[in-house]
Design a protein around this motif. Structure first.
Motif, PDB file in Angstrom:
ATOM      1  N   SER A 232       0.945  -1.197  -0.050  1.00  0.00           N
ATOM      2  CA  SER A 232      -0.070  -0.088   0.050  1.00  0.00           C
ATOM      3  C   SER A 232       0.919   1.419   0.074  1.00  0.00           C
ATOM      4  O   SER A 232       1.638   1.426   0.990  1.00  0.00           O
ATOM      5  CB  SER A 232      -1.033   0.076   1.292  1.00  0.00           C
ATOM      6  OG  SER A 232      -1.749   1.215   1.195  1.00  0.00           O
ATOM      7  N   THR A 235       4.675   1.634   1.371  1.00  0.00           N
ATOM      8  CA  THR A 235       4.940   0.363   2.643  1.00  0.00           C
ATOM      9  C   THR A 235       4.139  -0.797   2.312  1.00  0.00           C
ATOM     10  O   THR A 235       3.649  -0.955   1.228  1.00  0.00           O
ATOM     11  CB  THR A 235       4.340   0.847   3.787  1.00  0.00           C
ATOM     12  OG1 THR A 235       2.794   0.907   3.810  1.00  0.00           O
ATOM     13  CG2 THR A 235       4.866   2.182   4.293  1.00  0.00           C
ATOM     14  N   ARG A 237       3.204  -5.190   4.087  1.00  0.00           N
ATOM     15  CA  ARG A 237       3.083  -5.793   5.447  1.00  0.00           C
ATOM     16  C   ARG A 237       3.140  -7.338   4.750  1.00  0.00           C
ATOM     17  O   ARG A 237       2.666  -7.967   3.785  1.00  0.00           O
ATOM     18  CB  ARG A 237       1.611  -5.690   5.797  1.00  0.00           C
ATOM     19  CG  ARG A 237       1.305  -4.517   6.532  1.00  0.00           C
ATOM     20  CD  ARG A 237      -0.177  -4.660   7.083  1.00  0.00           C
ATOM     21  NE  ARG A 237      -0.977  -4.521   5.957  1.00  0.00           N
ATOM     22  CZ  ARG A 237      -2.400  -5.057   5.918  1.00  0.00           C
ATOM     23  NH1 ARG A 237      -2.933  -5.536   6.882  1.00  0.00           N
ATOM     24  NH2 ARG A 237      -3.123  -4.830   4.820  1.00  0.00           N
ATOM     25  N   THR A 251       0.819 -11.506  10.693  1.00  0.00           N
ATOM     26  CA  THR A 251       1.030 -10.263   9.783  1.00  0.00           C
ATOM     27  C   THR A 251       1.911  -9.491  10.360  1.00  0.00           C
ATOM     28  O   THR A 251       2.113  -9.486  11.728  1.00  0.00           O
ATOM     29  CB  THR A 251      -0.283  -9.606   9.576  1.00  0.00           C
ATOM     30  OG1 THR A 251      -1.300 -10.117   9.006  1.00  0.00           O
ATOM     31  CG2 THR A 251       0.073  -8.172   8.741  1.00  0.00           C
ATOM     32  N   TYR A 252       3.139  -9.176   9.542  1.00  0.00           N
ATOM     33  CA  TYR A 252       4.313  -8.334  10.170  1.00  0.00           C
ATOM     34  C   TYR A 252       4.419  -7.203   9.187  1.00  0.00           C
ATOM     35  O   TYR A 252       4.396  -7.349   8.088  1.00  0.00           O
ATOM     36  CB  TYR A 252       5.580  -9.006  10.100  1.00  0.00           C
ATOM     37  CG  TYR A 252       5.314 -10.542  10.660  1.00  0.00           C
ATOM     38  CD1 TYR A 252       5.569 -10.513  12.023  1.00  0.00           C
ATOM     39  CD2 TYR A 252       5.106 -11.570   9.972  1.00  0.00           C
ATOM     40  CE1 TYR A 252       5.495 -11.853  12.866  1.00  0.00           C
ATOM     41  CE2 TYR A 252       5.341 -12.957  10.545  1.00  0.00           C
ATOM     42  CZ  TYR A 252       5.299 -13.131  12.033  1.00  0.00           C
ATOM     43  OH  TYR A 252       5.116 -14.166  12.623  1.00  0.00           O
ATOM     44  N   SER A 253       4.480  -5.818   9.990  1.00  0.00           N
ATOM     45  CA  SER A 253       4.834  -4.576   9.024  1.00  0.00           C
ATOM     46  C   SER A 253       6.113  -4.761   8.576  1.00  0.00           C
ATOM     47  O   SER A 253       7.006  -4.702   9.497  1.00  0.00           O
ATOM     48  CB  SER A 253       4.402  -3.598   9.982  1.00  0.00           C
ATOM     49  OG  SER A 253       3.114  -3.414  10.196  1.00  0.00           O
ATOM     50  N   TYR A 254       6.332  -4.582   7.440  1.00  0.00           N
ATOM     51  CA  TYR A 254       7.776  -4.476   6.943  1.00  0.00           C
ATOM     52  C   TYR A 254       8.716  -3.089   7.326  1.00  0.00           C
ATOM     53  O   TYR A 254       8.120  -2.195   7.532  1.00  0.00           O
ATOM     54  CB  TYR A 254       7.992  -4.312   5.257  1.00  0.00           C
ATOM     55  CG  TYR A 254       9.070  -4.711   4.683  1.00  0.00           C
ATOM     56  CD1 TYR A 254       9.718  -5.783   4.947  1.00  0.00           C
ATOM     57  CD2 TYR A 254       9.947  -3.881   4.034  1.00  0.00           C
ATOM     58  CE1 TYR A 254      11.004  -6.523   4.480  1.00  0.00           C
ATOM     59  CE2 TYR A 254      11.327  -4.120   3.697  1.00  0.00           C
ATOM     60  CZ  TYR A 254      11.730  -5.479   3.623  1.00  0.00           C
ATOM     61  OH  TYR A 254      13.129  -5.589   3.322  1.00  0.00           O
ATOM     62  N   PRO A 255       9.771  -3.320   7.731  1.00  0.00           N
ATOM     63  CA  PRO A 255      10.441  -2.313   8.700  1.00  0.00           C
ATOM     64  C   PRO A 255      10.907  -0.891   7.961  1.00  0.00           C
ATOM     65  O   PRO A 255      11.412  -0.069   8.434  1.00  0.00           O
ATOM     66  CB  PRO A 255      11.540  -2.900   9.348  1.00  0.00           C
ATOM     67  CG  PRO A 255      11.945  -3.975   8.293  1.00  0.00           C
ATOM     68  CD  PRO A 255      10.636  -4.414   7.714  1.00  0.00           C
ATOM     69  N   PRO A 300      10.939  -7.916   9.617  1.00  0.00           N
ATOM     70  CA  PRO A 300      10.404  -7.056  10.551  1.00  0.00           C
ATOM     71  C   PRO A 300      10.228  -7.380  11.995  1.00  0.00           C
ATOM     72  O   PRO A 300      10.629  -8.400  12.434  1.00  0.00           O
ATOM     73  CB  PRO A 300       8.693  -7.310   9.866  1.00  0.00           C
ATOM     74  CG  PRO A 300       8.942  -8.841   9.095  1.00  0.00           C
ATOM     75  CD  PRO A 300      10.444  -8.661   8.846  1.00  0.00           C
ATOM     76  N   TYR A 309      16.710  -3.096   8.688  1.00  0.00           N
ATOM     77  CA  TYR A 309      16.214  -2.475   7.510  1.00  0.00           C
ATOM     78  C   TYR A 309      17.565  -1.897   6.773  1.00  0.00           C
ATOM     79  O   TYR A 309      18.171  -1.028   7.400  1.00  0.00           O
ATOM     80  CB  TYR A 309      15.198  -1.834   7.502  1.00  0.00           C
ATOM     81  CG  TYR A 309      14.770  -0.811   6.220  1.00  0.00           C
ATOM     82  CD1 TYR A 309      15.164   0.162   5.880  1.00  0.00           C
ATOM     83  CD2 TYR A 309      14.020  -1.483   5.305  1.00  0.00           C
ATOM     84  CE1 TYR A 309      14.860   1.058   4.800  1.00  0.00           C
ATOM     85  CE2 TYR A 309      13.449  -1.040   4.078  1.00  0.00           C
ATOM     86  CZ  TYR A 309      14.102   0.324   3.996  1.00  0.00           C
ATOM     87  OH  TYR A 309      13.742   0.904   2.831  1.00  0.00           O
TER      88      TYR A 309
END
Length: 325
Positions: A232, A235, A237, A251-255, A300, A309
């Motif tokens: 999105s 960013t 996920r 689910t993990y938010s990419y850093p 993440p 990252y």
């Protein structure tokens, strides 16, 4: 005679003392050397990346790269070595029998806007996908060892989906191939299992994913874990997908950003996991109207080693997929 024995004993004791002293000096020198070359666990601000690069540099993650020219749609095969954390990325063409790395059918017709790439190291065969238009030929499975002579295979749709295939990847633990079928309506948006190398079937995992998720990257780790990237804007996920049910288990938010500044809401991208050199996820993006491509590697928060990252701009061609060599 007694005096001579005393002299011998004295010399013997001195030699022992000298040996002990020499060993102690060697031990101190060794410790001093270790101290000066060890990586500082809490380096000064601004130097953590420098020390990480030095530690990781000896091993350069290898991967194949599927790139697309935004102007023409022509698709190309590259071999990549390295990632941002290693400090060095080398990109070279994988040329075929005609001396070019452009993906061509055996007839000479170009494969335009290819959407997926995988490699089977047990056979030396590449597999790929195309999606809906502007992909051409649309919704096909690609098979080749020579990028200039690709066999085009019509997929057999076993579960009534509106096909839009992308991001094919081989599971190294089972040899099975998985892909994304993109869709803006349920039940089309989901992970599917392909029947290749045996048959070109598209087989649905039982559960679809929400049409609100823009699925743009799929990878399988060496241990067999399947991840999909939902993007999105800049960013993304990471979605941990159950290979039996097709459901999201975590689910993990990419850093960090996966694209430098998208010209479209859901930019194309490739996702790879290197399990040998850096043990990180690796991304590369394709944006037809955006700035230079961004290559990242990261872990993440919530997964071992995260969050970390690193990113490099302009080192990759416009990337739509990676393949494990």
């Amino acid at each position: 005679m007694r005096k001579r024995r005393r002299t011998i004993n004295t010399l013997y004791m001195k030699s022992i003392h000298f040996a002990i002293l020499a060993a102690a000096l060697l031990l101190i020198a060794g410790c001093k050397k270790q101290t000066t070359t060890a990586i500082d666990p809490l380096p000064p601000t601004g130097e953590s990346d420098k020390q990480t690069l030095a530690a990781a540099a000896p091993c350069q993650p290898p991967m194949y790269n599927l790139a697309v020219d935004p102007a023409t749609g022509n698709s190309y095969l590259y071999k990549v070595s390295g990632s941002p954390v290693t400090g060095s990325v080398v990109v070279g063409p994988v040329n075929g029998s005609l001396g070019t790395n452009q993906l061509l059918a055996c007839s000479g017709a170009p494969i335009r806007f290819a959407t997926g790439l995988s490699y089977d190291p047990t056979t030396g065969i590449f597999w790929g996908t195309t999606g809906i238009a502007p992909s051409s030929p649309a919704n096909q499975i690609l098979r080749f060892t020579d990028p200039n002579c690709i066999t085009i295979i019509a997929p057999v749709n076993t579960c009534g989906l509106a096909l839009n295939l992308s991001d094919v990847e081989r599971d190294p633990t089972t040899g099975a191939f998985y892909a994304i079928n993109r869709g803006t309506a349920s039940p089309n948006n989901r992970v599917v299992r392909l029947g290749i190398p045996g048959a070109p079937t598209v087989n649905c995992l039982p559960n679809p994913l929400s049409p609100s998720l823009f699925l743009r990257g799929l990878t399988v780790t060496l241990s067999g874990k399947l991840y999909v990237m939902a993007v999105s804007g800049t960013t993304g996920r990471l979605l941990d997908i159950n290979k039996v049910s097709g459901l999201i288990t975590a689910t993990y938010s990419y850093p960090g950003p996966i694209t430098p500044g998208p010209g479209v809401n859901a930019p194309e991208m490739g996702l790879h996991h290197d399990s040998i050199c850096v043990n990180r996820f690796i991304t590369g993006n394709y944006d037809p109207v955006g700035p230079a491509t961004l290559m990242t590697d990261g872990i993440p928060l919530g997964l071992p080693g995260g969050p970390v990252y690193n990113a490099l701009s302009g080192v990759l061609k416009p990337t739509v997929d990676f393949a494990r060599p």
